[in-house]
Every structure is written in structure tokens, then in C-alpha cells.
Design a protein around this motif. Structure first.
Motif, PDB file in Angstrom:
ATOM      1  N   SER A 184     -29.580  84.156  -6.063  1.00 22.83           N
ATOM      2  CA  SER A 184     -30.259  83.193  -5.190  1.00 22.83           C
ATOM      3  C   SER A 184     -30.899  82.048  -5.969  1.00 22.83           C
ATOM      4  CB  SER A 184     -31.338  83.914  -4.368  1.00 22.83           C
ATOM      5  OG  SER A 184     -30.772  84.934  -3.577  1.00 22.83           O
ATOM      6  N   GLY A 185     -30.723  82.058  -7.289  1.00 14.90           N
ATOM      7  CA  GLY A 185     -31.289  80.989  -8.098  1.00 14.90           C
ATOM      8  C   GLY A 185     -32.712  81.258  -8.550  1.00 14.90           C
ATOM      9  N   ASN A 186     -33.212  82.489  -8.351  1.00 13.54           N
ATOM     10  CA  ASN A 186     -34.566  82.827  -8.801  1.00 13.54           C
ATOM     11  C   ASN A 186     -34.570  83.107 -10.306  1.00 13.54           C
ATOM     12  OD1 ASN A 186     -35.738  82.824  -6.106  1.00 13.54           O
ATOM     13  ND2 ASN A 186     -34.541  84.695  -5.792  1.00 13.54           N
ATOM     14  N   ALA A 187     -35.650  82.697 -10.977  1.00 17.82           N
ATOM     15  CA  ALA A 187     -35.717  82.717 -12.434  1.00 17.82           C
ATOM     16  C   ALA A 187     -36.417  83.957 -12.972  1.00 17.82           C
ATOM     17  CB  ALA A 187     -36.460  81.467 -12.925  1.00 17.82           C
ATOM     18  N   THR A 188     -35.895  84.481 -14.099  1.00 20.77           N
ATOM     19  CA  THR A 188     -36.571  85.515 -14.879  1.00 20.77           C
ATOM     20  C   THR A 188     -36.716  84.997 -16.307  1.00 20.77           C
ATOM     21  OG1 THR A 188     -35.585  87.302 -13.579  1.00 20.77           O
ATOM     22  CG2 THR A 188     -36.409  87.883 -15.764  1.00 20.77           C
ATOM     23  N   ASP A 189     -37.910  85.141 -16.877  1.00 20.74           N
ATOM     24  CA  ASP A 189     -38.183  84.644 -18.227  1.00 20.74           C
ATOM     25  C   ASP A 189     -37.372  85.442 -19.257  1.00 20.74           C
ATOM     26  OD1 ASP A 189     -39.261  83.585 -20.535  1.00 20.74           O
ATOM     27  OD2 ASP A 189     -41.353  84.024 -20.027  1.00 20.74           O
ATOM     28  N   VAL A 190     -36.603  84.746 -20.080  1.00 24.16           N
ATOM     29  CA  VAL A 190     -35.846  85.416 -21.151  1.00 24.16           C
ATOM     30  C   VAL A 190     -36.480  85.157 -22.523  1.00 24.16           C
ATOM     31  CG1 VAL A 190     -33.700  85.234 -19.829  1.00 24.16           C
ATOM     32  CG2 VAL A 190     -34.193  83.517 -21.578  1.00 24.16           C
ATOM     33  N   SER A 191     -37.684  84.579 -22.550  1.00 27.61           N
ATOM     34  CA  SER A 191     -38.278  84.184 -23.825  1.00 27.61           C
ATOM     35  C   SER A 191     -38.554  85.371 -24.737  1.00 27.61           C
ATOM     36  CB  SER A 191     -39.586  83.415 -23.584  1.00 27.61           C
ATOM     37  OG  SER A 191     -39.337  82.249 -22.835  1.00 27.61           O
ATOM     38  N   ARG A 192     -38.693  86.582 -24.170  1.00 27.68           N
ATOM     39  CA  ARG A 192     -38.949  87.785 -24.974  1.00 27.68           C
ATOM     40  C   ARG A 192     -37.810  88.797 -24.854  1.00 27.68           C
ATOM     41  NH1 ARG A 192     -44.473  90.054 -23.155  1.00 27.68           N
ATOM     42  NH2 ARG A 192     -43.864  89.173 -21.142  1.00 27.68           N
ATOM     43  N   HIS A 193     -36.605  88.319 -24.603  1.00 30.39           N
ATOM     44  CA  HIS A 193     -35.529  89.265 -24.267  1.00 30.39           C
ATOM     45  C   HIS A 193     -35.053  90.088 -25.452  1.00 30.39           C
ATOM     46  CE1 HIS A 193     -31.661  87.184 -25.636  1.00 30.39           C
ATOM     47  NE2 HIS A 193     -32.602  86.357 -26.002  1.00 30.39           N
ATOM     48  N   VAL A 194     -35.380  89.673 -26.681  1.00 36.12           N
ATOM     49  CA  VAL A 194     -34.972  90.500 -27.821  1.00 36.12           C
ATOM     50  C   VAL A 194     -35.814  91.780 -27.838  1.00 36.12           C
ATOM     51  CG1 VAL A 194     -34.628  90.593 -30.310  1.00 36.12           C
ATOM     52  CG2 VAL A 194     -34.237  88.441 -29.075  1.00 36.12           C
ATOM     53  N   ARG A 195     -37.142  91.635 -27.748  1.00 36.46           N
ATOM     54  CA  ARG A 195     -37.988  92.848 -27.724  1.00 36.46           C
ATOM     55  C   ARG A 195     -37.834  93.601 -26.404  1.00 36.46           C
ATOM     56  NH1 ARG A 195     -43.180  89.461 -28.965  1.00 36.46           N
ATOM     57  NH2 ARG A 195     -41.474  88.420 -30.020  1.00 36.46           N
ATOM     58  N   GLN A 196     -37.524  92.895 -25.336  1.00 41.21           N
ATOM     59  CA  GLN A 196     -37.346  93.564 -24.045  1.00 41.21           C
ATOM     60  C   GLN A 196     -35.911  94.068 -23.854  1.00 41.21           C
ATOM     61  OE1 GLN A 196     -38.892  90.420 -21.516  1.00 41.21           O
ATOM     62  NE2 GLN A 196     -40.943  91.330 -21.494  1.00 41.21           N
ATOM     63  N   ARG A 197     -35.045  93.726 -24.778  1.00 39.94           N
ATOM     64  CA  ARG A 197     -33.713  94.307 -24.907  1.00 39.94           C
ATOM     65  C   ARG A 197     -32.841  94.090 -23.668  1.00 39.94           C
ATOM     66  NH1 ARG A 197     -34.059  97.565 -29.476  1.00 39.94           N
ATOM     67  NH2 ARG A 197     -32.166  98.723 -28.979  1.00 39.94           N
ATOM     68  N   PHE A 198     -32.729  92.829 -23.256  1.00 38.38           N
ATOM     69  CA  PHE A 198     -31.727  92.491 -22.239  1.00 38.38           C
ATOM     70  C   PHE A 198     -31.037  91.183 -22.633  1.00 38.38           C
ATOM     71  CE2 PHE A 198     -33.855  89.022 -19.955  1.00 38.38           C
ATOM     72  CZ  PHE A 198     -35.209  89.264 -20.205  1.00 38.38           C
ATOM     73  N   GLU A 199     -29.847  90.996 -22.080  1.00 37.64           N
ATOM     74  CA  GLU A 199     -29.060  89.819 -22.437  1.00 37.64           C
ATOM     75  C   GLU A 199     -29.601  88.576 -21.728  1.00 37.64           C
ATOM     76  OE1 GLU A 199     -27.054  89.887 -24.767  1.00 37.64           O
ATOM     77  OE2 GLU A 199     -25.913  91.756 -24.826  1.00 37.64           O
ATOM     78  N   ALA A 200     -29.552  87.447 -22.414  1.00 38.18           N
ATOM     79  CA  ALA A 200     -29.895  86.159 -21.815  1.00 38.18           C
ATOM     80  C   ALA A 200     -28.602  85.429 -21.458  1.00 38.18           C
ATOM     81  CB  ALA A 200     -30.712  85.327 -22.794  1.00 38.18           C
ATOM     82  N   THR A 201     -28.592  84.830 -20.283  1.00 37.05           N
ATOM     83  CA  THR A 201     -27.390  84.170 -19.781  1.00 37.05           C
ATOM     84  C   THR A 201     -27.646  82.681 -19.620  1.00 37.05           C
ATOM     85  OG1 THR A 201     -26.857  86.179 -18.561  1.00 37.05           O
ATOM     86  CG2 THR A 201     -25.650  84.175 -17.966  1.00 37.05           C
ATOM     87  N   PRO A 202     -27.215  81.876 -20.599  1.00 37.86           N
ATOM     88  CA  PRO A 202     -27.434  80.433 -20.483  1.00 37.86           C
ATOM     89  C   PRO A 202     -26.486  79.797 -19.470  1.00 37.86           C
ATOM     90  CG  PRO A 202     -26.151  80.920 -22.449  1.00 37.86           C
ATOM     91  CD  PRO A 202     -26.515  82.252 -21.838  1.00 37.86           C
ATOM     92  N   LEU A 203     -26.832  78.580 -19.066  1.00 34.32           N
ATOM     93  CA  LEU A 203     -25.919  77.797 -18.224  1.00 34.32           C
ATOM     94  C   LEU A 203     -24.758  77.251 -19.048  1.00 34.32           C
ATOM     95  CD1 LEU A 203     -28.529  75.744 -16.154  1.00 34.32           C
ATOM     96  CD2 LEU A 203     -27.209  77.729 -15.383  1.00 34.32           C
ATOM     97  N   SER A 204     -24.975  77.137 -20.362  1.00 30.58           N
ATOM     98  CA  SER A 204     -23.938  76.618 -21.243  1.00 30.58           C
ATOM     99  C   SER A 204     -24.317  76.870 -22.692  1.00 30.58           C
ATOM    100  CB  SER A 204     -23.770  75.103 -21.026  1.00 30.58           C
ATOM    101  OG  SER A 204     -22.842  74.551 -21.939  1.00 30.58           O
ATOM    102  N   VAL A 205     -23.291  77.016 -23.525  1.00 36.19           N
ATOM    103  CA  VAL A 205     -23.457  76.990 -24.980  1.00 36.19           C
ATOM    104  C   VAL A 205     -22.993  75.612 -25.449  1.00 36.19           C
ATOM    105  CG1 VAL A 205     -22.607  77.931 -27.165  1.00 36.19           C
ATOM    106  CG2 VAL A 205     -23.193  79.479 -25.283  1.00 36.19           C
ATOM    107  N   GLY A 206     -23.812  74.971 -26.239  1.00 36.12           N
ATOM    108  CA  GLY A 206     -23.484  73.630 -26.701  1.00 36.12           C
ATOM    109  C   GLY A 206     -22.309  73.623 -27.661  1.00 36.12           C
TER     110      GLY A 206
END
Ligand code: CA
Ligand code: CA
Ligand code: CA
Ligand code: CA
Length: 344
Positions: free
Chosen positions: A176-198
Motif C-alpha cells: 500500500s506504499g506504507n514505509a518501514t525504516d530500514v536504517s537499522r536493518h543490519v542489526r535488525q537482520r532484514f533485507e532492505a529493498t531500494p527503489l533502484s540501485v544506481g
């Protein structure tokens, strides 16, 4: 009593301009901000991106770059979030620091950033870390429309440093386009999904010289990205976060030692207008008509049904609600009522 009818028709046409694709050919940002606890007020001449992996008190994605672009008035607002279909979107940035990081054109799993001693750590199959662009999420009552370029990093004090307090953050999106903070995803151990890789024109693994252009071709087809961008266009401003997991040299939080992470030109850099290095957004958007057919604002109501049928019955192009072209027909009535029932 012809005059009121004419006035009414002009309102219809004003609020439902013909089916249209709107192009943003290369907008400069209204915000390009080094989003970091100890950064300045948005006037920095470059924005570094680096990580403080697994360091207590700091987000893993410690230093981010906030970008916001006005999409209005190029793209009309308030059609309803579901009434926008982004056909393409890309962001362009230019590297401001010379030969500090190797080019990695592909996404890396979070497990490649786990601690050396962690048995679940995975080897990084390619040299370097990607430069990623994310949807921006918000906290503290802020959102893209009320945040200024010098807005607060956090609503409370940034010192002593704390995790998870930044007012804008790199985000994963749900459907639905709702946001979850990925700023601590390494310690929280989940994958981050960007809109694009440059991506850039260099061979993978090459050290990146200053002045290199990075292009971020945004994924506009996933349901989450489509919903996020629709909400942004409905309001008139879209925001992104550029982030990387290059560990900063030096002590906790980075900033010491020899830097080995990317940095990008901002619009305040005196060289940006000279060299064409100002960050930019290019976007192509199909904007469907709004079921608020009389343009009164608020939830579509019976007056909008009347306005729609007034236009439909005389074959007015504004009633080609499904943008199929040609004379408005039964399919347009269906499309109108589908949107009307959803309230947008
Ligand atoms: Ca700036
Ligand atoms: Ca890699
Ligand atoms: Ca209305
Ligand atoms: Ca049609």
C-alpha cells in the motif's frame, strides 16, 4: 439562464483536463540534504553516504542523503492517489569525492554486512557496495509537504546519539506504499529493498572518479512503489533517500580517518550549476481524471455524478474517464463509478 450552464461546463473542464501524460524533464531538488546527526542545515556542498554498522547509538545507515522534488505544478495535484500512473522515473546524481569507493552495480544481501565473526555472514560476491535510492519514510509529525530543507534531523536532541530517531529515513514499502525504516536493518537482520540501485558507465569494480554520473532508474511497477508515488503526486512533492552501506573509517559514527565512502554534489555546490551536477528528477506521469468531477474538493458525492453525466451526455472529452480516446461510452461510466465508489 445559459450563463450558469457555461460557468458549470468551464469548471468541469478546469478540473478534468483531457487525458494527459505529464513530463518532468529534469527538475532540481527543493531539498538535497546531508541527513546525518552531526550535519548542517541543508546548505552543505556535498552529501556523504556511509554506514555505522552494528554500532550502538548509531543507525546502521548512519549518513543518508535526503532528496525532495516538487512535482506540482508540472503534474496537477489532488486527482486522487490512485489516479496517477508513473510511466518512468529516474534520479541523476554526480559523485563529488574522487576515487573513494569501488563501483558495485548490483544489490547486496544484508548478510554480506553482518559482523566478520557472525556464522550467518555471507561473502560479498562482487567488489564494493551498491549506491541505493529508497522511498523516504517520516516520523515526528513530518512529511514531504511540511519538511523544509533545514528541518530538524530529529525532534529531540541528536546528542548523545540515538538510534531510530531520524525524522526522514530510508524505507521499505508495503503493497500500500506504507514505509518501514530500514536504517537499522543490519542489526535488525532484514533485507532492505531500494527503489533502484544506481548505475554508471564504469566497469564494475572500478574506483569511481569525481564527476561520475549515477543514474537511478526507479522501479515504478511494484504495487508499493506505485502507491507511494501516487500519494506523492497527489500532494505535489516526492521524496527519496540515497544510502549506502560503506562503513565509515574511524570511530563510531564515522567521520574520522581516510574516507572510503561515496559523496554527491548538492545544488548548493558552486560547481553544480557550472558543471551540470545539480541532482535532478526526470519523470513521466499519466494522470487520470478525478471522480471529484466538479473540482469541489472533499469526498466525491452526488454533485460529482451529476457533473460527470452532464459532460458524458454531450460527448465531452472530459468524460473519457478511462482515457481510451474517442467518444465517452459505457466503459467510462464504469470507470467513473469505480473511482467514485473508492472515493478517489
Ligand atoms: Ca541542499
Ligand atoms: Ca558487493
Ligand atoms: Ca466534488
Ligand atoms: Ca473511454
Amino acid at each position: 439562464m445559459r450563463t450558469p450552464l457555461i460557468v458549470g461546463m468551464s469548471l468541469i473542464c478546469a478540473s478534468n483536463v483531457m487525458a494527459q501524460v505529464y513530463d518532468i524533464p529534469g527538475a532540481a531538488p527543493s531539498i538535497d540534504r546531508w541527513f546525518y546527526p552531526f550535519a548542517g542545515n541543508g546548505t552543505e556542498v556535498q552529501a556523504p553516504t556511509f554506514a555505522a554498522l552494528l554500532q550502538a547509538g548509531f543507525d546502521d545507515r548512519d549518513s543518508q542523503m535526503l532528496l525532495a522534488f516538487a512535482t506540482s505544478p508540472t503534474v496537477p495535484t489532488n486527482r486522487g492517489a490512485r489516479r496517477y500512473v508513473v510511466q518512468s522515473a529516474r534520479v541523476r546524481l554526480w559523485v563529488s569525492a574522487d576515487l573513494r569507493f569501488a563501483y558495485d552495480p548490483s544489490w547486496d544481501s544484508v548478510a554480506t554486512s553482518f559482523a566478520e565473526a557472525d556464522p550467518t555472514r555471507e561473502p560479498d560476491a562482487d567488489v564494493g557496495k551498491p549506491v541505493e535510492i529508497f522511498a523516504a519514510g517520516w516520523r515526528g509529525g513530518w512529511h514531504p509537504m511540511n519538511f523544509a530543507e533545514n528541518g530538524p534531523f530529529a525532534n529531540g536532541p541528536s546528542f548523545p546519539p540515538q538510534e531510530g530517531i531520524r525524522n526522514a529515513y530510508a524505507a521499505n514499502l508495503d503493497a500500500s506504499g506504507n514505509a518501514t525504516d530500514v536504517s537499522r536493518h543490519v542489526r535488525q537482520r532484514f533485507e532492505a529493498t531500494p527503489l533502484s540501485v544506481g548505475t554508471c558507465a564504469l566497469p564494475p569494480g572500478t574506483m569511481v572518479p569525481a564527476g561520475t554520473e549515477f543514474v537511478f532508474e526507479l522501479d515504478v511497477s511494484s504495487p508499493g512503489a506505485a502507491a507511494y508515488l501516487g500519494q506523492a503526486l497527489n500532494q505535489g512533492r516526492v521524496a527519496f533517500i540515497v544510502s549506502t552501506l560503506h562503513p565509515a573509517a574511524g570511530g563510531p559514527g564515522g567521520g574520522q580517518g581516510d574516507p572510503n565512502y561515496p559523496a554527491f554534489y548538492t545544488k548548493e555546490n558552486p560547481l553544480s550549476p557550472v558543471l551540470g551536477f545539480t541532482p535532478r528528477l526526470e519523470m513521466s506521469v499519466l494522470a487520470y481524471p478525478s471522480p471529484d468531477f466538479n473540482g469541489s474538493g472533499g469526498t466525491p458525492d452526488d454533485a460529482d455524478v451529476d457533473a460527470f453525466f452532464s459532460a458524458w451526455s454531450v460527448g465531452d472529452e472530459s468524460a473519457d474517464f478511462n482515457l481510451s480516446g474517442g467518444t465517452p461510452d459505457d466503459a467510462d461510466v464504469d470507470a467513473f463509478f469505480t473511482a467514485w465508489a473508492l472515493g478517489e
